[in-house]
Design a protein around this motif. Structure first.
Motif, PDB file in Angstrom:
ATOM      1  N   LEU A  37     -21.467 -12.009   1.127  1.00  0.00           N
ATOM      2  CA  LEU A  37     -21.549 -12.787  -0.107  1.00  0.00           C
ATOM      3  C   LEU A  37     -21.117 -14.225   0.116  1.00  0.00           C
ATOM      4  O   LEU A  37     -21.657 -15.139  -0.509  1.00  0.00           O
ATOM      5  CB  LEU A  37     -20.693 -12.132  -1.191  1.00  0.00           C
ATOM      6  CG  LEU A  37     -21.065 -10.683  -1.523  1.00  0.00           C
ATOM      7  CD1 LEU A  37     -20.107 -10.122  -2.558  1.00  0.00           C
ATOM      8  CD2 LEU A  37     -22.505 -10.593  -1.994  1.00  0.00           C
ATOM      9  N   ALA A  38     -20.140 -14.436   0.980  1.00  0.00           N
ATOM     10  CA  ALA A  38     -19.638 -15.784   1.270  1.00  0.00           C
ATOM     11  C   ALA A  38     -18.799 -15.723   2.534  1.00  0.00           C
ATOM     12  O   ALA A  38     -18.234 -14.678   2.874  1.00  0.00           O
ATOM     13  CB  ALA A  38     -18.794 -16.313   0.110  1.00  0.00           C
ATOM     14  N   SER A  39     -18.729 -16.862   3.237  1.00  0.00           N
ATOM     15  CA  SER A  39     -17.863 -16.937   4.409  1.00  0.00           C
ATOM     16  C   SER A  39     -17.581 -18.398   4.722  1.00  0.00           C
ATOM     17  O   SER A  39     -18.333 -19.283   4.320  1.00  0.00           O
ATOM     18  CB  SER A  39     -18.507 -16.267   5.628  1.00  0.00           C
ATOM     19  OG  SER A  39     -19.619 -17.023   6.074  1.00  0.00           O
ATOM     20  N   GLY A  40     -16.509 -18.619   5.434  1.00  0.00           N
ATOM     21  CA  GLY A  40     -16.197 -19.969   5.869  1.00  0.00           C
ATOM     22  C   GLY A  40     -14.836 -20.044   6.529  1.00  0.00           C
ATOM     23  O   GLY A  40     -13.980 -19.172   6.326  1.00  0.00           O
ATOM     24  N   PRO A  41     -14.639 -21.088   7.330  1.00  0.00           N
ATOM     25  CA  PRO A  41     -13.380 -21.253   8.039  1.00  0.00           C
ATOM     26  C   PRO A  41     -12.281 -21.784   7.119  1.00  0.00           C
ATOM     27  O   PRO A  41     -12.556 -22.459   6.120  1.00  0.00           O
ATOM     28  CB  PRO A  41     -13.720 -22.292   9.112  1.00  0.00           C
ATOM     29  CG  PRO A  41     -14.782 -23.125   8.474  1.00  0.00           C
ATOM     30  CD  PRO A  41     -15.589 -22.153   7.651  1.00  0.00           C
ATOM     31  N   TYR A  42     -11.055 -21.470   7.477  1.00  0.00           N
ATOM     32  CA  TYR A  42      -9.913 -22.074   6.799  1.00  0.00           C
ATOM     33  C   TYR A  42      -9.846 -23.542   7.220  1.00  0.00           C
ATOM     34  O   TYR A  42     -10.162 -23.884   8.362  1.00  0.00           O
ATOM     35  CB  TYR A  42      -8.611 -21.365   7.179  1.00  0.00           C
ATOM     36  CG  TYR A  42      -8.582 -19.908   6.781  1.00  0.00           C
ATOM     37  CD1 TYR A  42      -8.751 -19.511   5.460  1.00  0.00           C
ATOM     38  CD2 TYR A  42      -8.385 -18.913   7.725  1.00  0.00           C
ATOM     39  CE1 TYR A  42      -8.720 -18.180   5.090  1.00  0.00           C
ATOM     40  CE2 TYR A  42      -8.344 -17.568   7.371  1.00  0.00           C
ATOM     41  CZ  TYR A  42      -8.512 -17.214   6.049  1.00  0.00           C
ATOM     42  OH  TYR A  42      -8.478 -15.894   5.695  1.00  0.00           O
ATOM     43  N   THR A  43      -9.438 -24.404   6.302  1.00  0.00           N
ATOM     44  CA  THR A  43      -9.411 -25.839   6.608  1.00  0.00           C
ATOM     45  C   THR A  43      -8.010 -26.444   6.493  1.00  0.00           C
ATOM     46  O   THR A  43      -7.856 -27.650   6.562  1.00  0.00           O
ATOM     47  CB  THR A  43     -10.365 -26.614   5.677  1.00  0.00           C
ATOM     48  OG1 THR A  43      -9.986 -26.390   4.314  1.00  0.00           O
ATOM     49  CG2 THR A  43     -11.802 -26.168   5.891  1.00  0.00           C
ATOM     50  N   ASP A  44      -7.004 -25.592   6.341  1.00  0.00           N
ATOM     51  CA  ASP A  44      -5.642 -26.114   6.266  1.00  0.00           C
ATOM     52  C   ASP A  44      -5.044 -26.222   7.665  1.00  0.00           C
ATOM     53  O   ASP A  44      -5.746 -26.079   8.661  1.00  0.00           O
ATOM     54  CB  ASP A  44      -4.782 -25.244   5.348  1.00  0.00           C
ATOM     55  CG  ASP A  44      -4.702 -23.790   5.790  1.00  0.00           C
ATOM     56  OD1 ASP A  44      -5.116 -23.472   6.932  1.00  0.00           O
ATOM     57  OD2 ASP A  44      -4.219 -22.968   5.009  1.00  0.00           O
ATOM     58  N   ASP A  45      -3.759 -26.475   7.735  1.00  0.00           N
ATOM     59  CA  ASP A  45      -3.088 -26.653   9.020  1.00  0.00           C
ATOM     60  C   ASP A  45      -2.606 -25.343   9.641  1.00  0.00           C
ATOM     61  O   ASP A  45      -1.901 -25.358  10.647  1.00  0.00           O
ATOM     62  CB  ASP A  45      -1.890 -27.604   8.866  1.00  0.00           C
ATOM     63  CG  ASP A  45      -2.328 -29.020   8.532  1.00  0.00           C
ATOM     64  OD1 ASP A  45      -3.454 -29.388   8.909  1.00  0.00           O
ATOM     65  OD2 ASP A  45      -1.552 -29.741   7.886  1.00  0.00           O
ATOM     66  N   GLY A  46      -2.995 -24.213   9.064  1.00  0.00           N
ATOM     67  CA  GLY A  46      -2.586 -22.917   9.597  1.00  0.00           C
ATOM     68  C   GLY A  46      -3.383 -22.543  10.838  1.00  0.00           C
ATOM     69  O   GLY A  46      -4.149 -23.341  11.388  1.00  0.00           O
ATOM     70  N   ALA A  47      -3.207 -21.327  11.257  1.00  0.00           N
ATOM     71  CA  ALA A  47      -3.899 -20.816  12.442  1.00  0.00           C
ATOM     72  C   ALA A  47      -5.413 -20.808  12.219  1.00  0.00           C
ATOM     73  O   ALA A  47      -5.885 -20.653  11.091  1.00  0.00           O
ATOM     74  CB  ALA A  47      -3.411 -19.400  12.755  1.00  0.00           C
ATOM     75  N   GLU A  48      -6.168 -20.984  13.310  1.00  0.00           N
ATOM     76  CA  GLU A  48      -7.629 -20.952  13.260  1.00  0.00           C
ATOM     77  C   GLU A  48      -8.091 -19.602  12.734  1.00  0.00           C
ATOM     78  O   GLU A  48      -7.610 -18.554  13.172  1.00  0.00           O
ATOM     79  CB  GLU A  48      -8.207 -21.156  14.664  1.00  0.00           C
ATOM     80  CG  GLU A  48      -7.930 -22.515  15.252  1.00  0.00           C
ATOM     81  CD  GLU A  48      -8.890 -23.570  14.739  1.00  0.00           C
ATOM     82  OE1 GLU A  48     -10.002 -23.223  14.312  1.00  0.00           O
ATOM     83  OE2 GLU A  48      -8.509 -24.747  14.770  1.00  0.00           O
ATOM     84  N   GLY A  49      -9.026 -19.628  11.786  1.00  0.00           N
ATOM     85  CA  GLY A  49      -9.541 -18.383  11.262  1.00  0.00           C
ATOM     86  C   GLY A  49     -10.563 -18.615  10.176  1.00  0.00           C
ATOM     87  O   GLY A  49     -10.947 -19.753   9.888  1.00  0.00           O
TER      88      GLY A  49
END
Length: 93
Positions: A37-49
């Motif tokens: 239905l939806a997907s995307g990368p995290y864009t904050d300063d946390g771990a890649e994911g």
């Protein structure tokens, strides 16, 4: 159909870049088929994911789809978690 959210943890950026096109093509196919239905990368300063939202009968069905994702196949996804999710407000398709 039930809804499931998936959290991906990624390895090094160079490995992500090497498989990103193939990964997005695969996810596009799942989107067209109605599984994703939806997907995307995290864009904050946390771990890649990334976060992915699926519509499927069971968590095992989602696991089967994830097993074919090029990011998983090539070991770029270092960990993932599939959780059943009940969207109470809003619309996800």
């Amino acid at each position: 159909m039930a809804h499931f959210v998936v959290h991906y943890s990624y390895g090094p950026a160079d490995q992500q870049a090497a498989h990103r096109g193939e990964h997005r093509e695969y996810l596009g196919t799942l989107l067209e088929q109605g599984h994703l239905l939806a997907s995307g990368p995290y864009t904050d300063d946390g771990a890649e994911g990334a976060l992915l939202i699926f519509s499927a009968e069971t968590a095992d069905d989602v696991e089967s789809l994830l097993a074919k994702d090029p990011m998983v196949v090539h070991g770029v996804v270092t960990a993932h978690e599939v959780r059943a999710w009940n969207p109470v407000l809003g619309s996800v398709g």
